[in-house]
Design an enzyme around this catalytic site. Structure first.
Site, mmCIF file in Angstrom:
data_model
loop_
_atom_site.group_PDB
_atom_site.id
_atom_site.type_symbol
_atom_site.label_atom_id
_atom_site.label_comp_id
_atom_site.label_asym_id
_atom_site.label_seq_id
_atom_site.Cartn_x
_atom_site.Cartn_y
_atom_site.Cartn_z
ATOM 1 N N GLN A 105 -27.344 -13.904 44.020
ATOM 2 C CA GLN A 105 -27.913 -13.394 42.672
ATOM 3 C C GLN A 105 -26.776 -13.676 41.625
ATOM 4 O O GLN A 105 -26.554 -13.397 40.510
ATOM 5 C CB GLN A 105 -28.343 -12.026 42.534
ATOM 6 C CG GLN A 105 -29.748 -11.763 43.427
ATOM 7 C CD GLN A 105 -30.115 -10.110 43.373
ATOM 8 O OE1 GLN A 105 -30.704 -9.477 42.437
ATOM 9 N NE2 GLN A 105 -29.713 -9.606 44.424
ATOM 10 N N ASN A 106 -25.407 -13.811 42.312
ATOM 11 C CA ASN A 106 -24.363 -13.555 41.499
ATOM 12 C C ASN A 106 -24.035 -15.079 40.717
ATOM 13 O O ASN A 106 -24.601 -16.082 41.132
ATOM 14 C CB ASN A 106 -23.068 -13.684 42.526
ATOM 15 C CG ASN A 106 -23.212 -11.904 43.012
ATOM 16 O OD1 ASN A 106 -24.075 -11.401 42.633
ATOM 17 N ND2 ASN A 106 -22.438 -11.926 44.000
ATOM 18 N N HIS A 123 -29.785 -16.689 40.211
ATOM 19 C CA HIS A 123 -29.511 -16.232 38.787
ATOM 20 C C HIS A 123 -28.667 -17.171 37.858
ATOM 21 O O HIS A 123 -28.112 -16.741 36.766
ATOM 22 C CB HIS A 123 -29.253 -14.761 38.576
ATOM 23 C CG HIS A 123 -30.361 -13.952 38.889
ATOM 24 N ND1 HIS A 123 -30.119 -12.641 39.368
ATOM 25 C CD2 HIS A 123 -31.677 -14.096 39.172
ATOM 26 C CE1 HIS A 123 -31.093 -11.795 39.742
ATOM 27 N NE2 HIS A 123 -32.180 -12.773 39.983
ATOM 28 N N CYS A 131 -28.971 -25.786 26.814
ATOM 29 C CA CYS A 131 -29.453 -25.176 25.398
ATOM 30 C C CYS A 131 -30.508 -24.379 25.353
ATOM 31 O O CYS A 131 -31.121 -24.452 26.107
ATOM 32 C CB CYS A 131 -29.526 -26.643 24.378
ATOM 33 S SG CYS A 131 -31.117 -27.448 24.823
ATOM 34 N N GLU A 219 -23.834 2.272 49.785
ATOM 35 C CA GLU A 219 -24.846 3.315 49.091
ATOM 36 C C GLU A 219 -26.314 2.780 50.150
ATOM 37 O O GLU A 219 -26.687 1.702 50.199
ATOM 38 C CB GLU A 219 -25.284 3.267 47.828
ATOM 39 C CG GLU A 219 -23.922 3.450 47.172
ATOM 40 C CD GLU A 219 -23.444 5.179 47.432
ATOM 41 O OE1 GLU A 219 -24.059 5.973 48.011
ATOM 42 O OE2 GLU A 219 -22.175 5.138 47.191
HETATM 43 C C1 BJW Z 1 -21.337 -2.880 47.121
HETATM 44 C C2 BJW Z 1 -20.075 -2.577 47.001
HETATM 45 C C3 BJW Z 1 -19.372 -3.325 47.884
HETATM 46 C C4 BJW Z 1 -20.823 -1.608 45.310
HETATM 47 N N1 BJW Z 1 -19.752 -4.178 49.042
HETATM 48 N N2 BJW Z 1 -21.669 -3.224 48.285
HETATM 49 C C5 BJW Z 1 -42.029 -7.214 39.413
HETATM 50 C C6 BJW Z 1 -42.188 -5.844 39.319
HETATM 51 C C7 BJW Z 1 -41.238 -5.262 38.440
HETATM 52 C C8 BJW Z 1 -40.691 -5.979 37.364
HETATM 53 C C9 BJW Z 1 -40.505 -7.289 37.548
HETATM 54 C C10 BJW Z 1 -41.377 -7.937 38.548
HETATM 55 N N3 BJW Z 1 -40.920 -9.164 38.464
HETATM 56 C C11 BJW Z 1 -40.300 -9.548 37.258
HETATM 57 C C12 BJW Z 1 -40.009 -8.288 36.670
HETATM 58 C C13 BJW Z 1 -39.064 -8.282 35.803
HETATM 59 C C14 BJW Z 1 -37.613 -8.381 35.828
HETATM 60 C C15 BJW Z 1 -37.097 -7.218 36.984
HETATM 61 O O1 BJW Z 1 -36.954 -7.324 38.141
HETATM 62 N N4 BJW Z 1 -37.136 -6.142 36.392
HETATM 63 C C16 BJW Z 1 -36.523 -4.755 37.115
HETATM 64 C C17 BJW Z 1 -35.391 -4.291 36.526
HETATM 65 C C18 BJW Z 1 -37.658 -4.039 37.140
HETATM 66 N N5 BJW Z 1 -37.499 -9.764 36.617
HETATM 67 C C19 BJW Z 1 -37.168 -10.508 35.814
HETATM 68 O O2 BJW Z 1 -37.112 -10.738 34.678
HETATM 69 C C20 BJW Z 1 -36.769 -11.605 36.448
HETATM 70 N N6 BJW Z 1 -37.662 -13.037 36.163
HETATM 71 C C21 BJW Z 1 -38.708 -13.232 36.593
HETATM 72 O O3 BJW Z 1 -39.404 -12.362 37.708
HETATM 73 O O4 BJW Z 1 -39.608 -14.120 36.097
HETATM 74 C C22 BJW Z 1 -40.967 -14.037 36.123
HETATM 75 C C23 BJW Z 1 -41.496 -12.764 35.385
HETATM 76 C C24 BJW Z 1 -40.998 -12.600 34.093
HETATM 77 C C25 BJW Z 1 -41.488 -11.387 33.486
HETATM 78 C C26 BJW Z 1 -42.406 -10.530 33.982
HETATM 79 C C27 BJW Z 1 -43.119 -10.898 35.414
HETATM 80 C C28 BJW Z 1 -42.446 -11.971 35.950
HETATM 81 C C29 BJW Z 1 -35.275 -12.398 36.005
HETATM 82 C C30 BJW Z 1 -34.348 -11.497 36.452
HETATM 83 C C31 BJW Z 1 -33.091 -11.856 35.902
HETATM 84 C C32 BJW Z 1 -31.856 -10.952 36.385
HETATM 85 N N7 BJW Z 1 -30.609 -11.398 35.531
HETATM 86 C C33 BJW Z 1 -29.373 -10.421 35.507
HETATM 87 C C34 BJW Z 1 -28.261 -11.021 34.674
HETATM 88 C C35 BJW Z 1 -27.983 -12.430 35.225
HETATM 89 C C36 BJW Z 1 -26.912 -12.829 33.878
HETATM 90 C C37 BJW Z 1 -25.537 -12.078 34.193
HETATM 91 O O5 BJW Z 1 -24.877 -11.693 35.076
HETATM 92 O O6 BJW Z 1 -25.621 -11.544 32.952
HETATM 93 O O7 BJW Z 1 -28.818 -10.787 37.093
HETATM 94 S S1 BJW Z 1 -29.905 -8.599 35.506
HETATM 95 C C38 BJW Z 1 -28.692 -8.311 36.751
HETATM 96 O O8 BJW Z 1 -29.328 -7.602 38.108
HETATM 97 C C39 BJW Z 1 -27.968 -9.708 37.345
HETATM 98 C C40 BJW Z 1 -28.095 -9.337 38.775
HETATM 99 O O9 BJW Z 1 -28.191 -10.690 39.611
HETATM 100 C C41 BJW Z 1 -29.164 -8.542 39.064
HETATM 101 C C42 BJW Z 1 -29.200 -7.740 40.237
HETATM 102 O O10 BJW Z 1 -28.069 -6.691 40.306
HETATM 103 P P1 BJW Z 1 -27.552 -6.500 41.761
HETATM 104 O O11 BJW Z 1 -26.824 -7.796 42.332
HETATM 105 O O12 BJW Z 1 -28.547 -5.943 42.692
HETATM 106 O O13 BJW Z 1 -26.285 -5.481 41.270
HETATM 107 P P2 BJW Z 1 -26.225 -3.795 40.998
HETATM 108 O O14 BJW Z 1 -25.187 -3.615 40.121
HETATM 109 O O15 BJW Z 1 -27.809 -3.515 40.608
HETATM 110 O O16 BJW Z 1 -25.963 -3.203 42.545
HETATM 111 C C43 BJW Z 1 -24.880 -3.356 43.043
HETATM 112 C C44 BJW Z 1 -24.919 -2.795 44.543
HETATM 113 O O17 BJW Z 1 -23.789 -3.099 45.097
HETATM 114 C C45 BJW Z 1 -25.282 -1.465 44.453
HETATM 115 O O18 BJW Z 1 -26.270 -1.180 45.729
HETATM 116 C C46 BJW Z 1 -23.849 -0.776 45.093
HETATM 117 O O19 BJW Z 1 -24.053 0.250 45.977
HETATM 118 C C47 BJW Z 1 -23.532 -2.244 45.976
HETATM 119 N N8 BJW Z 1 -21.923 -2.177 45.888
HETATM 120 N N9 BJW Z 1 -19.814 -1.839 45.953
HETATM 121 C C48 BJW Z 1 -21.057 -4.172 49.002
HETATM 122 N N10 BJW Z 1 -17.935 -3.096 47.840
#
Ligand code: BJW
Length: 252
Positions: A105-106, A123, A131, A219
């Site tokens: 996802q990074n 992502h 664009c 965690e």
């Molecule tokens: C360590 C550590 C160490 C700390 N070692 N670990 C179904 C159900 C509900 C909602 C939806 C669904 N389908 C779609 C949705 C809507 C939405 C969604 O999921 N929302 C939820 C928040 C509820 N999803 C979308 O909109 C996606 N699109 C999609 O599904 O299209 C079809 C659709 C659209 C609309 C409706 C229905 C269907 C697109 C998602 C795009 C996410 N974009 C981002 C930004 C990217 C650009 C940027 O970087 O700016 O992506 S948001 C952000 O979150 C980023 C990440 O990739 C993503 C995930 O985060 P991640 O990687 O899990 O990070 P953290 O910070 O959350 O967690 C870090 C973890 O690391 C923690 O657990 C720590 O403990 C751990 N950690 N130190 C190992 N040293």
């Protein structure tokens, strides 16, 4: 010992029994490289910024200069950091399996910089641009990372080639990920909070198709109940220990 050795041994054994592996990584993977995660305090990106404002098409259209500047600052910061021992450990695993795919996802390109070959970016990538209106790929933007989004040859604003909330993930990336998940023997899930869909459902899909799940995270997450081994700790320490143990078992 900073992590649970019994868990490491169990996970290394599961890896040893596998021929096809998918590694699914999130922001925690790159934390030890110096890139903040989105959600885990302190210093998480979303503590200071509103995700809906900065990471959605609506937010971009509401205030293009704000979103453009935010991504340019992050891009400059990410360009300065290097892969950590966790990224290198994953790259070192790749050659040991018939099929091995990193699904990340990074947007930081650190898996490739560490030497991983088979990487799918779910992502997008902060070093690419396209664009807003037409999705034209933009190879070069004016130097200096100005204060407002430059314009594409078609007149539309240029944006980072990342996936915002409410946007579809790249079709190729999804197809490649689903095909690998269906066939994998083991999924290694590293550093994701497991709440952003559709990637959040990958471990459940893999488990449903018969795969073992190993999770690495300091965690517990919603994925933890699915895990056959939960390795509590930071990726930069746990993954090198896991790979060392896997290689030791292999050589016996
Ligand atoms: C360590 C550590 C160490 C700390 N070692 N670990 C179904 C159900 C509900 C909602 C939806 C669904 N389908 C779609 C949705 C809507 C939405 C969604 O999921 N929302 C939820 C928040 C509820 N999803 C979308 O909109 C996606 N699109 C999609 O599904 O299209 C079809 C659709 C659209 C609309 C409706 C229905 C269907 C697109 C998602 C795009 C996410 N974009 C981002 C930004 C990217 C650009 C940027 O970087 O700016 O992506 S948001 C952000 O979150 C980023 C990440 O990739 C993503 C995930 O985060 P991640 O990687 O899990 O990070 P953290 O910070 O959350 O967690 C870090 C973890 O690391 C923690 O657990 C720590 O403990 C751990 N950690 N130190 C190992 N040293």
């Amino acid at each position: 010992m900073p992590h649970d050795q019994t868990g490491i041994e169990g996970a290394a054994r599961l890896l040893g029994e596998s021929r096809s592996v998918v590694v699914s990584t999130g922001a925690g993977m790159s934390k030890e490289s110096g890139i903040p995660t989105f959600r885990d305090a302190p210093n998480a990106l979303w503590d200071k910024f509103d995700p809906e404002k900065l990471a959605s098409p609506e937010g971009f259209l509401e205030d293009p200069p704000l979103v453009w500047r935010w991504y340019e600052e992050r891009r400059r910061m990410i360009a300065r950091v290097a892969p950590n021992p966790g990224h290198f450990a994953i790259a070192a695993l790749e050659g040991h399996f018939d099929r091995f795919l990193v699904v990340t996802q990074n947007i930081d390109d650190l898996h490739r910089k560490a030497g991983s070959k088979n990487v799918v970016e779910m992502h997008g990538n902060i070093f690419r641009y396209r664009c807003f209106d037409m999705g034209h790929a933009v190879d070069e933007i004016p130097k200096g990372g100005g204060e407002i989004p430059p314009l594409c040859r078609c007149g539309s604003m240029i944006r980072p080639d990342v996936v915002w909330f409410g946007e579809m993930l790249p079709r190729d990336a999804l197809e490649t990920a689903f095909a690998a998940i269906e066939k994998c023997d083991l999924m290694l899930v590293v550093g994701t909070s497991g709440i952003v869909y559709p990637v959040a459902e990958f471990p459940a899909l893999a488990k449903g198709a018969g795969a073992k799940i190993v999770e690495v995270n300091p965690e517990k997450t919603p994925i933890t109940p699915l895990a056959d081994e939960f390795l509590k700790g930071p990726a930069g320490e746990v993954l090198p220990a896991l790979v060392d143990e896997f290689v030791r078992l292999r050589s016996q």
